[in-house]
Design a protein around this motif. Structure first.
Motif, PDB file in Angstrom:
ATOM      1  N   PRO A 187       0.634  -1.057   0.191  1.00 51.70           N
ATOM      2  CA  PRO A 187       0.417  -0.039   0.420  1.00 51.70           C
ATOM      3  C   PRO A 187       0.931   1.212   0.266  1.00 51.70           C
ATOM      4  O   PRO A 187       0.661   2.447  -0.587  1.00 51.70           O
ATOM      5  N   PHE A 188       1.644   1.170   0.374  1.00 49.62           N
ATOM      6  CA  PHE A 188       2.529   2.271   0.757  1.00 49.62           C
ATOM      7  C   PHE A 188       3.583   2.469  -0.759  1.00 49.62           C
ATOM      8  O   PHE A 188       3.901   3.733  -1.590  1.00 49.62           O
ATOM      9  N   LEU A 189       3.847   1.664  -1.596  1.00 52.89           N
ATOM     10  CA  LEU A 189       4.591   1.587  -3.307  1.00 52.89           C
ATOM     11  C   LEU A 189       3.446   1.845  -3.983  1.00 52.89           C
ATOM     12  O   LEU A 189       3.970   3.156  -5.127  1.00 52.89           O
ATOM     13  N   ASN A 190       1.571   2.103  -3.676  1.00 47.76           N
ATOM     14  CA  ASN A 190       0.679   2.544  -4.390  1.00 47.76           C
ATOM     15  C   ASN A 190       0.217   3.727  -4.310  1.00 47.76           C
ATOM     16  O   ASN A 190      -0.885   4.166  -4.899  1.00 47.76           O
ATOM     17  N   THR A 191       1.533   4.500  -3.347  1.00 42.39           N
ATOM     18  CA  THR A 191       0.966   5.717  -2.889  1.00 42.39           C
ATOM     19  C   THR A 191       1.199   6.397  -4.289  1.00 42.39           C
ATOM     20  O   THR A 191       2.629   6.118  -5.314  1.00 42.39           O
ATOM     21  N   VAL A 192       0.920   8.024  -4.202  1.00 39.19           N
ATOM     22  CA  VAL A 192       1.100   8.520  -5.502  1.00 39.19           C
ATOM     23  C   VAL A 192       1.677  10.274  -5.038  1.00 39.19           C
ATOM     24  O   VAL A 192       1.684  10.609  -6.262  1.00 39.19           O
ATOM     25  N   CYS A 194       6.556  -1.595  -9.126  1.00 42.97           N
ATOM     26  CA  CYS A 194       7.885  -0.813  -9.721  1.00 42.97           C
ATOM     27  C   CYS A 194       7.788   0.299 -11.120  1.00 42.97           C
ATOM     28  O   CYS A 194       8.062   1.330 -11.069  1.00 42.97           O
ATOM     29  N   LEU A 195       6.914  -0.182 -11.667  1.00 43.58           N
ATOM     30  CA  LEU A 195       7.000   0.393 -13.045  1.00 43.58           C
ATOM     31  C   LEU A 195       5.879   1.630 -12.502  1.00 43.58           C
ATOM     32  O   LEU A 195       6.843   2.897 -13.055  1.00 43.58           O
ATOM     33  N   ARG A 196       5.475   2.126 -12.137  1.00 39.03           N
ATOM     34  CA  ARG A 196       5.020   3.139 -11.725  1.00 39.03           C
ATOM     35  C   ARG A 196       5.584   3.961 -11.403  1.00 39.03           C
ATOM     36  O   ARG A 196       5.717   5.535 -11.338  1.00 39.03           O
ATOM     37  N   ILE A 197       6.727   3.779  -9.828  1.00 43.75           N
ATOM     38  CA  ILE A 197       7.085   4.061  -9.577  1.00 43.75           C
ATOM     39  C   ILE A 197       8.191   4.825 -10.484  1.00 43.75           C
ATOM     40  O   ILE A 197       9.122   6.084 -10.394  1.00 43.75           O
ATOM     41  N   MET A 198       9.055   3.772 -11.291  1.00 42.01           N
ATOM     42  CA  MET A 198       9.925   4.094 -12.553  1.00 42.01           C
ATOM     43  C   MET A 198       9.634   5.379 -13.539  1.00 42.01           C
ATOM     44  O   MET A 198      10.378   5.795 -14.038  1.00 42.01           O
ATOM     45  N   GLU A 199       7.827   5.187 -13.105  1.00 40.13           N
ATOM     46  CA  GLU A 199       7.865   6.433 -14.403  1.00 40.13           C
ATOM     47  C   GLU A 199       7.342   8.034 -13.317  1.00 40.13           C
ATOM     48  O   GLU A 199       7.769   8.773 -13.897  1.00 40.13           O
TER      49      GLU A 199
END
Length: 291
Positions: free
Chosen positions: A118-123, A164-169
């Motif tokens: 859930p932390f990785l999913n934050t924007v 990971c892909l979203r954070i990479m972007e």
């Protein structure tokens, strides 16, 4: 006792202090201080992970720290800097558990990494969130540092790649670097490469994010980030179907002759400074041209 040796080769008095802080984790009003003290020492204490894992109630206390800030993640996000710092101290201790050979399999078996998703999913781009994502990525990064098929299998099954892909972007440069490192480690495992190349959809999800990153690197050069991106491309080129696709979709600005003559200046400069990455790019282009 006097000058004996305790946990992790520490002087007895220091070992007593560590055990004292570990016990304090179970006491709500002393927990914040104990988290801070233990996270400061995690580098110097070789046996901190087993102490944390095997002492009564400690892991439960760390999990409580994580779960109690979930409500602050949902829109509108209300996560404050002190709350973020506090949970990041808990995550630092869990990273120590994830890194230790004795506790890593137990940590995985208990599915604790899922609590960080859930932390990785934050924007939110706010600093407390950025710090939270970066620290959570650090825990996953510690898991993949050691080549362990169990870890790779767990992360693939639980769908870490889209996170990971979203954070990479969209992440900060540091978060992007750690997220790309995690994807690189997944790719370097045969199971991970097979998984990503199993469907066109998965392959293009990864390759299109890598291509966008190459675009960004032309305006915001980063040797560290470029290194991981090129390593991911090189590994993808080991798969016949992916190799075929990369001939069409490798960003043009990476398709240079080996003398780097025609590369965009920011990327050429990065490669001049990093001979390993330059060799990887040459191997990548060789793979695409020859096989």
């Amino acid at each position: 006792g006097g000058g004996g040796v305790g946990a992790g080769g520490l002087a007895q008095s220091e070992a007593d202090e560590v055990y004292h802080h570990v016990q304090d984790l179970r006491v709500a009003e002393r927990r914040e201080h104990a988290l801070l003290e233990l996270s400061k020492r995690r580098e110097s204490l070789t046996d901190l992970a087993p102490i944390l894992w095997h002492s009564f109630g400690t892991i439960v206390a760390l999990i409580q720290e994580i779960v109690c800030i979930y409500p602050q993640l949902s829109p509108p996000p209300t996560l404050t800097a002190p709350a973020s710092n506090r949970v990041c101290n808990s995550l630092a201790l869990l990273q120590c558990v994830a890194s230790h050979p004795e506790t890593r399999p137990l940590f995985l078996k208990a599915h604790i990494p899922l609590l960080l998703y859930p932390f990785l999913n934050t924007v939110s781009k706010d600093r407390p969130f950025e710090y939270l994502r970066l620290t959570s990525l650090g825990v996953i990064g510690a898991l993949v540092k050691v080549d362990d098929t169990e870890v790779i299998n767990f992360l693939l099954q639980t769908e870490i790649i889209p996170l990971c892909l979203r954070i990479m972007e969209t992440g900060s440069e540091l978060s992007k670097t750690v997220a790309t490192f995690i994807v690189q480690k997944l790719l370097l495992d045969d199971m991970g490469l097979t998984y990503i190349c199993a469907t066109a959809e998965r392959f293009y999800a990864v390759s299109s994010v890598l291509a966008k990153m190459v675009g960004t690197l032309q305006t915001q050069p980063s040797i560290r980030l470029l290194k991981h991106v090129i390593r991911c491309y090189l590994r993808l080129s080991d798969n016949p179907r992916a190799r075929e696709a990369l001939r069409q979709c490798l960003p043009e600005c990476l398709q240079a002759d080996p003398t780097l003559q025609h590369l965009p200046e920011p990327i050429a400069n990065c490669l001049r400074e990093d001979s390993a990455t330059r060799r990887w790019l040459q191997s990548l282009l060789t793979n695409l041209n020859q096989r």
